[in-house]
Design a protein around this motif. Structure first.
Motif, PDB file in Angstrom:
ATOM      1  N   THR A   1     -10.448  -2.692  -3.054  1.00 35.67           N
ATOM      2  CA  THR A   1     -10.218  -1.551  -2.168  1.00 35.67           C
ATOM      3  C   THR A   1     -10.267  -1.963  -0.705  1.00 35.67           C
ATOM      4  OG1 THR A   1     -11.186  -0.055  -3.794  1.00 35.67           O
ATOM      5  CG2 THR A   1     -11.053   0.740  -1.517  1.00 35.67           C
TER       6      THR A   1
ATOM      7  N   VAL B   1      -3.575   7.850   4.192  1.00 36.65           N
ATOM      8  CA  VAL B   1      -2.470   8.580   3.575  1.00 36.65           C
ATOM      9  C   VAL B   1      -1.833   9.541   4.570  1.00 36.65           C
ATOM     10  CG1 VAL B   1      -1.863  10.263   1.807  1.00 36.65           C
ATOM     11  CG2 VAL B   1      -3.387   8.374   1.257  1.00 36.65           C
TER      12      VAL B   1
ATOM     13  N   ALA C   1       1.077   1.963   1.388  1.00 35.17           N
ATOM     14  CA  ALA C   1       0.240   2.886   0.621  1.00 35.17           C
ATOM     15  C   ALA C   1      -0.537   2.150  -0.466  1.00 35.17           C
ATOM     16  CB  ALA C   1       1.089   3.986   0.005  1.00 35.17           C
TER      17      ALA C   1
ATOM     18  N   VAL D   1      -4.324   2.967  -1.265  1.00 33.96           N
ATOM     19  CA  VAL D   1      -4.656   4.189  -1.996  1.00 33.96           C
ATOM     20  C   VAL D   1      -4.545   3.961  -3.491  1.00 33.96           C
ATOM     21  CG1 VAL D   1      -4.065   6.608  -2.346  1.00 33.96           C
ATOM     22  CG2 VAL D   1      -3.853   5.589  -0.067  1.00 33.96           C
TER      23      VAL D   1
ATOM     24  N   LEU E   1      -9.450   6.537   3.062  1.00 34.32           N
ATOM     25  CA  LEU E   1      -8.193   6.499   2.333  1.00 34.32           C
ATOM     26  C   LEU E   1      -7.343   7.732   2.630  1.00 34.32           C
ATOM     27  CD1 LEU E   1      -9.501   5.177  -1.097  1.00 34.32           C
ATOM     28  CD2 LEU E   1      -8.040   3.947   0.512  1.00 34.32           C
ATOM     29  N   ALA E   2      -8.009   8.880   2.730  1.00 28.67           N
ATOM     30  CA  ALA E   2      -7.283  10.113   3.041  1.00 28.67           C
ATOM     31  C   ALA E   2      -6.621  10.028   4.415  1.00 28.67           C
ATOM     32  CB  ALA E   2      -8.231  11.309   2.978  1.00 28.67           C
TER      33      ALA E   2
ATOM     34  N   SER F   1       0.012  -3.296  -6.263  1.00 37.06           N
ATOM     35  CA  SER F   1      -1.319  -2.791  -6.599  1.00 37.06           C
ATOM     36  C   SER F   1      -1.763  -3.291  -7.972  1.00 37.06           C
ATOM     37  CB  SER F   1      -1.328  -1.258  -6.578  1.00 37.06           C
ATOM     38  OG  SER F   1      -1.056  -0.767  -5.285  1.00 37.06           O
TER      39      SER F   1
END
Length: 302
Positions: free
Chosen positions: A246, A135, A106, A109, A131-132, A167
């Motif tokens: 990203t 997820v 993840a 995200v 990204l959605a 991250s």
């Protein structure tokens, strides 16, 4: 970022190698954890990998980092190596390697959201959709395993904390703006991570006395040192340098199905149909996040 497959473009091959190593190392690490406590294993791994990276830097006649760059690289090393893997390995005492890979995947995200806030990276509709989808794919796999009763939420706090560290390290790398570093910079990061974990490893786990030096341990250690700590991380920081945080992080969405596969092959962990069904939205998400109308060009991190 478009990674077109061609003999003259090494980027797709680097991405493929990175994904294979990054996803398989969770399962290989569990082989080592059967014969060595987690923090001790990592402190040994980082120390040896730092020596390998330094030897490569000297062989390639790289200019070694100096002054402020050493401190900045040490901070990145603590976040991206010591904290991320320390928390992951502590969690793998209870969490399967495949599930750890799923949670850590993840990363795109959280990195994208942090990059939008800290680095001013734009999140257009296409990237948000990608990204959605990522997820959705990861959540589908995760939820199915929880509902089936094979894993508990509480145990997942370890890899979730590792996700935050990874991250945060990626954002720190881009924010600091280190344009290079090479193997010399990687050596500094690994040395800092080794020192950071050496004291808790010694105080809480007994240090080298806790190691069971069997063949399986040496194989796991060698794999982690050469492939994971040196080669995979060198590729990872290269991806961060030549693309946005990203786009580079989006490739972590490939880790869940590969991590589950290697967990099954190496550790005989349970595999569910949902683990592989989730790869469809994951793959679509990667394509949307990394797709660009302009070819990839090298750029220095901000």
């Amino acid at each position: 970022m478009v990674a077109r497959l061609s003999p003259t473009n090494p980027l797709p091959w680097l991405i493929a190698l990175f994904c294979l190593i990054w996803s398989s190392v969770f399962a290989v690490a569990r082989l080592g954890l059967a014969h060595c406590p987690p923090l001790t294993l990592l402190s040994i791994r980082f120390a040896l990998a730092a020596l390998v990276a330094l030897a490569l830097a000297l062989a390639l006649r790289e200019r070694l980092p100096r002054g402020r760059a050493v401190l900045m690289l040490a901070l990145i090393g603590i976040a991206n190596h010591a904290l991320y893997l320390g928390l992951s390995y502590l969690g793998m005492r209870h969490v399967p390697a495949g599930l750890t890979a799923i949670i850590v995947s993840a990363n795109p995200v959280l990195t994208a959201l942090l990059a939008a806030l800290v680095l001013d990276e734009r999140l257009n509709g296409r990237k948000l959709a990608g990204l959605a989808l990522g997820v959705v794919g990861v959540a589908f796999i995760l939820r199915h395993r929880i509902v089936a009763g094979t894993d508990a939420w509480l145990d997942m706090l370890w890899p979730l904390a590792a996700l935050v560290a990874l991250s945060g390290g990626a954002i720190l790398f881009k924010r600091i703006g280190l344009a290079g570093g090479g193997f010399g910079g990687l050596a500094v990061q690994l040395a800092a991570a080794a020192l950071f974990l050496a004291f808790p490893a010694w105080g809480l786990e007994g240090g080298l006395a806790a190691v069971e030096p069997v063949a399986e341990f040496w194989f796991s250690l060698a794999y982690q040192v050469v492939l994971a700590s040196v080669i995979a991380y060198a590729i990872w920081f290269h991806l961060l340098r030549v693309s946005t945080a990203t786009a580079a992080s989006a490739w972590h969405f490939l880790i869940p199905p590969l991590g589950v596969l290697f967990g099954w092959l190496i550790m005989d962990e349970q595999v569910m149909w949902a683990d592989f069904a989730g790869i469809v939205p994951v793959a679509a998400g990667i394509w949307l996040v990394t797709r660009s109308r302009t070819p990839l060009r090298s750029q220095s991190p901000r």
